[in-house]
Design a protein around this motif. Structure first.
Motif, PDB file in Angstrom:
ATOM      1  N   SER A 418       0.830  -1.209   0.000  1.00  0.00           N
ATOM      2  CA  SER A 418       0.000   0.000   0.000  1.00  0.00           C
ATOM      3  C   SER A 418       0.863   1.256   0.000  1.00  0.00           C
ATOM      4  O   SER A 418       0.585   2.226  -0.718  1.00  0.00           O
ATOM      5  CB  SER A 418      -0.930  -0.004   1.225  1.00  0.00           C
ATOM      6  N   GLU A 419       1.934   1.264   0.805  1.00  0.00           N
ATOM      7  CA  GLU A 419       2.826   2.424   0.865  1.00  0.00           C
ATOM      8  C   GLU A 419       3.539   2.635  -0.465  1.00  0.00           C
ATOM      9  O   GLU A 419       3.680   3.778  -0.933  1.00  0.00           O
ATOM     10  CB  GLU A 419       3.850   2.232   1.984  1.00  0.00           C
ATOM     11  N   GLN A 421       2.450   1.708  -3.393  1.00  0.00           N
ATOM     12  CA  GLN A 421       1.463   2.155  -4.379  1.00  0.00           C
ATOM     13  C   GLN A 421       1.170   3.644  -4.217  1.00  0.00           C
ATOM     14  O   GLN A 421       1.044   4.383  -5.204  1.00  0.00           O
ATOM     15  CB  GLN A 421       0.174   1.345  -4.241  1.00  0.00           C
ATOM     16  N   ARG A 422       1.076   4.108  -2.969  1.00  0.00           N
ATOM     17  CA  ARG A 422       0.855   5.541  -2.726  1.00  0.00           C
ATOM     18  C   ARG A 422       2.030   6.368  -3.237  1.00  0.00           C
ATOM     19  O   ARG A 422       1.845   7.439  -3.816  1.00  0.00           O
ATOM     20  CB  ARG A 422       0.628   5.797  -1.228  1.00  0.00           C
ATOM     21  N   ASP A 425       1.762   6.589  -6.971  1.00  0.00           N
ATOM     22  CA  ASP A 425       0.706   7.526  -7.347  1.00  0.00           C
ATOM     23  C   ASP A 425       1.179   8.966  -7.188  1.00  0.00           C
ATOM     24  O   ASP A 425       0.855   9.832  -8.009  1.00  0.00           O
ATOM     25  CB  ASP A 425      -0.544   7.297  -6.480  1.00  0.00           C
ATOM     26  N   THR A 426       1.993   9.234  -6.158  1.00  0.00           N
ATOM     27  CA  THR A 426       2.530  10.570  -5.933  1.00  0.00           C
ATOM     28  C   THR A 426       3.455  10.975  -7.061  1.00  0.00           C
ATOM     29  O   THR A 426       3.421  12.108  -7.554  1.00  0.00           O
ATOM     30  CB  THR A 426       3.287  10.624  -4.589  1.00  0.00           C
TER      31      THR A 426
END
Length: 433
Positions: A418-419, A421-422, A425-426
């Motif tokens: 999850s980290e 992927q974030r 996305d950033t």
């Protein structure tokens, strides 16, 4: 009658002479006319070439100004920054070991030191080190990031610069009292400093590599026996020196020192054999456990070099992937070994090192051929490597998640996914400079 005949003969003779003279005069007139025409042509050409001195420079300046290429621009969603300060061709760059600085040198007789923390800002400030009476073609940071070495284009040798901080926070750059002596015959290929700080390497386009101490004394000289060298470098761990060239292999040596820090020898460690043509370039991962090579045979190869070479264990091939390559092609391997970057002319291709999949193609990054290709060792800021690196990391963790037996391990992996992927996305959402 005889008088009449003589008079007639004389008249005919005079008439013939007049005709001959007329013909001669006619021919001469034609020759004169042609000469005048030729002279006129030459005069016209001379007039075109001989523009008055006061007007010629202006016309030349106008022409240069008109023909001057516009500033090259490159736009891409992964672009973090375009650093603009040099006034001439940039020839080399290097990240410092602490990840805080990027050094660049150019034909404008300067070395610029950039702060990597400013890369995502609108303004990119830099500090300027002047290369007196010369210009640098290569630059490399020292391990402690308090100095850098350069290769002088005219001096044809190594010059060391020390970096000291002033009270106002700026830097002072001071060149060493003496440059290294000239101990080579062929043009320079590359220079490097060991992360241990124990030696400096210089490699040349013949088959020569010199190992120096920091004071400019040669510790050892190597003959690579590769007919010509195309690339050479010091490993990030500071233990190895490697070279490639006309032959199909990459040769790796270990630079050995005693427990007291004294130099012992340069010993052959291992070779990378598998390409079917000469090797353009190679790169190490941060821990030197992996290497990537790119060849004239149109492939790049990933190797596991974490072997017991002193027990005759050979590195083994992990992956072979087709790619575009040409003279001057470079390779870079991300510090974690997950991304392979290959330059070809003005373009860069980025691959997933695990799968070999092409993740990103950057076309027309520069208006001329790429001179240097490097990853930030610390990965301390988003760079062009992050988009390929993050998906590779995500896929690795997803594979681990499928195999995980422990519930706590599954939760930890899911959180890391999850980290990552974030973070991806950033990067994708970041605006272009």
């Amino acid at each position: 009658m005889m008088e009449v005949a003589a008079l007639v003969a004389l008249t005919l003779l005079l008439g013939a002479l007049v005709i001959l003279v007329a013909i001669a005069v006619g021919k001469r007139k034609e020759e004169i006319r042609e000469e005048i025409e030729q002279a006129a042509e030459l005069t016209a050409e001379g007039s075109a070439a001989k523009v008055p001195a006061s007007k010629k420079p202006k016309q030349e300046k106008l022409r240069v100004r008109k023909d001057k290429a516009s500033q090259h621009t490159f736009s891409h969603q992964l672009l973090a920054a375009s650093l603009k300060s040099h006034s001439a061709n940039v020839t080399c760059l290097d990240f410092s070991s602490n990840g805080k600085y990027l050094a660049s040198c150019a034909d404008d007789r300067t070395v610029r030191i950039w702060s990597t923390k400013d890369f995502l800002e609108r303004e990119h400030k830099c500090l300027r080190a002047n290369v007196d009476l010369d210009h640098a073609t290569l630059v490399r940071f020292s391990p402690d990031s308090r100095a850098f070495i350069t290769w002088l284009a005219n001096g044809d040798t190594i010059r060391i610069f020390k970096m000291t901080k002033k009270e106002d926070g700026t830097m002072n750059f001071k060149a060493a009292p003496e440059d290294f002596p000239q101990k080579h015959k062929a043009p320079i290929l590359n220079i490097g400093i060991a992360e241990t700080g124990k030696f400096i390497m210089s490699a040349y386009t013949d088959t020569t590599i010199h190992i120096w101490d920091l004071k400019g004394e040669i510790l050892a000289s190597l003959n690579t026996n590769q007919m010509t060298n195309s690339y050479a470098a010091v490993s990030p761990c500071g233990r190895f020196v490697a070279s490639c060239g006309f032959t199909t292999d990459v040769k790796v040596w270990e630079v050995c020192f005693g427990k007291g820090g004294e130099f012992k020898e340069v010993a052959r460690a291992f070779d990378l054999k598998g390409h079917s043509a000469g090797v353009h370039a190679f790169a190490f991962s941060n821990d030197s456990h992996k290497m990537v090579t790119v060849s004239k045979d149109g492939t790049w190869k990933l190797w596991n070099t974490n072997v017991e070479y002193k027990k005759q264990q050979d590195p083994y091939l992990l992956k072979t992937v087709p790619c575009s390559s040409s003279e001057g092609t470079l390779a870079a391997l991300s510090p974690d070994g997950r991304v392979v970057a290959i330059s070809d002319g003005c373009n860069v291709a980025m691959f997933n090192a695990t799968t070999g999949q092409l993740e990103e193609e950057l076309h027309g990054v520069h208006s001329e051929e790429i001179n240097d290709l490097r990853f930030d060792r610390r990965q301390s800021h988003p760079s062009v490597s992050q988009r390929p690196r993050l998906p590779a990391a995500i896929r690795d963790m997803q594979d681990m998640l499928k195999k995980a037996q422990n519930e706590a391990m599954k939760q930890r992996l899911q959180q890391q996914i999850s980290e990552a992927q974030r973070a991806l996305d950033t990067v994708l959402a970041a605006p272009n400079e």
